[in-house]
Design an enzyme around this catalytic site. Structure first.
Site, PDB file in Angstrom:
ATOM      1  N   MET A 135     -17.946 -19.188 -10.062  1.00 33.70           N
ATOM      2  CA  MET A 135     -17.074 -18.822  -8.945  1.00 33.70           C
ATOM      3  C   MET A 135     -16.276 -17.537  -9.199  1.00 33.70           C
ATOM      4  O   MET A 135     -15.140 -17.396  -8.748  1.00 33.70           O
ATOM      5  CB  MET A 135     -16.119 -19.987  -8.628  1.00 33.70           C
ATOM      6  CG  MET A 135     -16.820 -21.297  -8.306  1.00 33.70           C
ATOM      7  SD  MET A 135     -18.034 -21.142  -6.984  1.00 33.70           S
ATOM      8  CE  MET A 135     -16.958 -21.277  -5.566  1.00 33.70           C
ATOM      9  N   ARG A 136     -16.847 -16.605  -9.913  1.00 33.39           N
ATOM     10  CA  ARG A 136     -16.173 -15.329 -10.177  1.00 33.39           C
ATOM     11  C   ARG A 136     -17.058 -14.190  -9.720  1.00 33.39           C
ATOM     12  O   ARG A 136     -18.267 -14.224  -9.958  1.00 33.39           O
ATOM     13  CB  ARG A 136     -15.911 -15.154 -11.669  1.00 33.39           C
ATOM     14  CG  ARG A 136     -15.114 -16.271 -12.301  1.00 33.39           C
ATOM     15  CD  ARG A 136     -13.643 -16.121 -12.010  1.00 33.39           C
ATOM     16  NE  ARG A 136     -12.861 -17.184 -12.616  1.00 33.39           N
ATOM     17  CZ  ARG A 136     -11.535 -17.269 -12.527  1.00 33.39           C
ATOM     18  NH1 ARG A 136     -10.857 -16.365 -11.848  1.00 33.39           N
ATOM     19  NH2 ARG A 136     -10.885 -18.261 -13.093  1.00 33.39           N
ATOM     20  N   ASN A 157     -28.121 -15.491  -7.846  1.00 34.84           N
ATOM     21  CA  ASN A 157     -27.025 -16.374  -7.445  1.00 34.84           C
ATOM     22  C   ASN A 157     -27.531 -17.322  -6.363  1.00 34.84           C
ATOM     23  O   ASN A 157     -28.467 -16.996  -5.632  1.00 34.84           O
ATOM     24  CB  ASN A 157     -25.880 -15.531  -6.884  1.00 34.84           C
ATOM     25  CG  ASN A 157     -24.675 -16.372  -6.505  1.00 34.84           C
ATOM     26  OD1 ASN A 157     -24.326 -17.331  -7.202  1.00 34.84           O
ATOM     27  ND2 ASN A 157     -24.047 -16.042  -5.397  1.00 34.84           N
ATOM     28  N   HIS A 159     -26.064 -19.320  -3.010  1.00 37.10           N
ATOM     29  CA  HIS A 159     -24.906 -19.333  -2.117  1.00 37.10           C
ATOM     30  C   HIS A 159     -25.078 -20.445  -1.077  1.00 37.10           C
ATOM     31  O   HIS A 159     -26.147 -20.572  -0.479  1.00 37.10           O
ATOM     32  CB  HIS A 159     -24.756 -17.976  -1.423  1.00 37.10           C
ATOM     33  CG  HIS A 159     -23.577 -17.949  -0.520  1.00 37.10           C
ATOM     34  ND1 HIS A 159     -22.287 -17.877  -1.015  1.00 37.10           N
ATOM     35  CD2 HIS A 159     -23.467 -18.052   0.824  1.00 37.10           C
ATOM     36  CE1 HIS A 159     -21.445 -17.924   0.000  1.00 37.10           C
ATOM     37  NE2 HIS A 159     -22.131 -18.032   1.126  1.00 37.10           N
TER      38      HIS A 159
HETATM   39  C1  GRF Z   1     -22.996 -25.013  -4.946  1.00 37.70           C
HETATM   40  O1  GRF Z   1     -22.866 -25.392  -3.603  1.00 37.70           O
HETATM   41  C2  GRF Z   1     -23.341 -23.553  -5.051  1.00 37.70           C
HETATM   42  O2  GRF Z   1     -24.105 -23.076  -3.984  1.00 37.70           O
HETATM   43  C3  GRF Z   1     -21.997 -22.893  -5.018  1.00 37.70           C
HETATM   44  O3  GRF Z   1     -21.129 -23.748  -5.732  1.00 37.70           O
HETATM   45  C4  GRF Z   1     -21.651 -25.076  -5.705  1.00 37.70           C
HETATM   46  C5  GRF Z   1     -21.778 -25.444  -7.151  1.00 37.70           C
HETATM   47  O4  GRF Z   1     -22.401 -26.621  -7.385  1.00 37.70           O
HETATM   48  N1  GRF Z   1     -22.065 -21.560  -5.517  1.00 37.70           N
HETATM   49  P1  GRF Z   1     -22.852 -27.041  -8.850  1.00 37.70           P
HETATM   50  O5  GRF Z   1     -21.775 -26.604  -9.839  1.00 37.70           O
HETATM   51  O6  GRF Z   1     -24.172 -26.422  -9.125  1.00 37.70           O
HETATM   52  O7  GRF Z   1     -22.904 -28.532  -8.760  1.00 37.70           O
END
Ligand code: GRF
Length: 266
Positions: A135-136, A157, A159
């Site tokens: 998340m960065r 990535n 999304h």
């Molecule tokens: C997922 O929905 C992904 O698309 C988003 O953050 C969430 C992370 O899920 N970037 P995880 O950590 O893979 O369970």
């Protein structure tokens, strides 16, 4: 013997996508193996998943770096090769009227964290870096040092929305609140923008009357766990090429975009 790729993964949380990728590697659905897991936070469940599979891991604690900078900006030294002007010229994550000190704080703290990421990653000599719920935002400092050949991007990535709709941190929430009848997820290469890089694959699902946000997330994640390994396998098989497309519009304007072409097998 066919070549298998070395994959590094960055996470911030639960790591269910990481799990899907590890499982796909172990089941032979990806010709590759996850060789490390890095996190921006200690103690997250994804790190436990790595441990269970004997995959080495490391933490670069972004929160701690940001707190140290807030307490005393002088105590944090940006890496010697960090160039703020260069980052600002390449990446426009902030609007023009954002306080310049805030922008500087963002890029300096990220460069410190990203230099640590690069140090940790380097010994693993990976082919592909996957962001799996990381998340960065990565800045040009990191991207240019890792993606040394701009024509062969190698940071992916996932999304939780059908890009280019709903970039940002809450794709499923934004999709749901907007009242969309279809939701989805997107795997893309990263570029300097926010969720704006060339799209590799997308999956969509129906949002039914009566689905709440939790159900939308559940449906979305099920799609993510299939889509991400498939896209990584395309990379592993050498089937992804970025190409520069140019479209001339009727009014004479020219639209340019780098897109991903999926090559035939073999
Ligand atoms: C997922 O929905 C992904 O698309 C988003 O953050 C969430 C992370 O899920 N970037 P995880 O950590 O893979 O369970």
């Amino acid at each position: 013997m066919e070549r298998t790729i070395r994959i590094g993964a960055l996470i911030s949380g639960g790591g269910t996508n990481l799990q899907a990728i590890i499982d796909a590697c172990e089941a032979g659905r990806i010709d590759g193996r996850v060789v490390f897991v890095g996190s921006d936070k200690a103690g997250v469940k994804g790190l436990e998943r790595a441990r269970k599979h004997g995959i080495p891991s490391f933490v670069v604690d972004y929160g701690q770096i940001i707190r140290r900078y807030r307490q005393d900006p002088q105590c944090l030294e940006a890496p010697e090769d960090f160039d703020l002007e260069d980052c600002l010229a390449r990446q426009s994550l902030f609007s023009g009227d954002t306080d310049p000190e805030k922008v500087k704080a963002f890029f300096v703290t990220r460069a410190v964290a990203e230099a640590a990421l690069l140090n940790n990653i380097e010994p693993y000599a990976i082919d592909l870096l996957v962001l799996a719920g990381f998340m960065r935002n990565l800045t040009p400092y990191f991207i240019d040092r890792f993606n040394t050949d701009p024509d062969s991007p190698r940071i992916m990535n996932i999304h939780p929305a059908l890009l280019p709709s709903f970039p940002g941190v809450d794709g499923y929430g934004d999709t749901y609140r907007y009242g969309c009848k279809v939701g989805g997820c997107t795997v893309h290469f990263i570029d300097y923008g926010e969720d704006s890089g060339p799209i590799i694959g997308q999956r969509a699902f129906a949002i039914e009357e009566g689905d709440d946000l939790d159900r939308v997330k559940e449906k979305g994640l099920e799609q993510e766990w299939q889509l991400y390994p498939e896209c990584i396998q395309l990379f592993a098989r050498g089937r992804l090429r970025t190409v520069k497309l140019t479209h001339k519009l009727d009014d004479g304007r020219v639209y340019r975009r780098t897109v991903v072409k999926i090559l035939e097998e073999g």
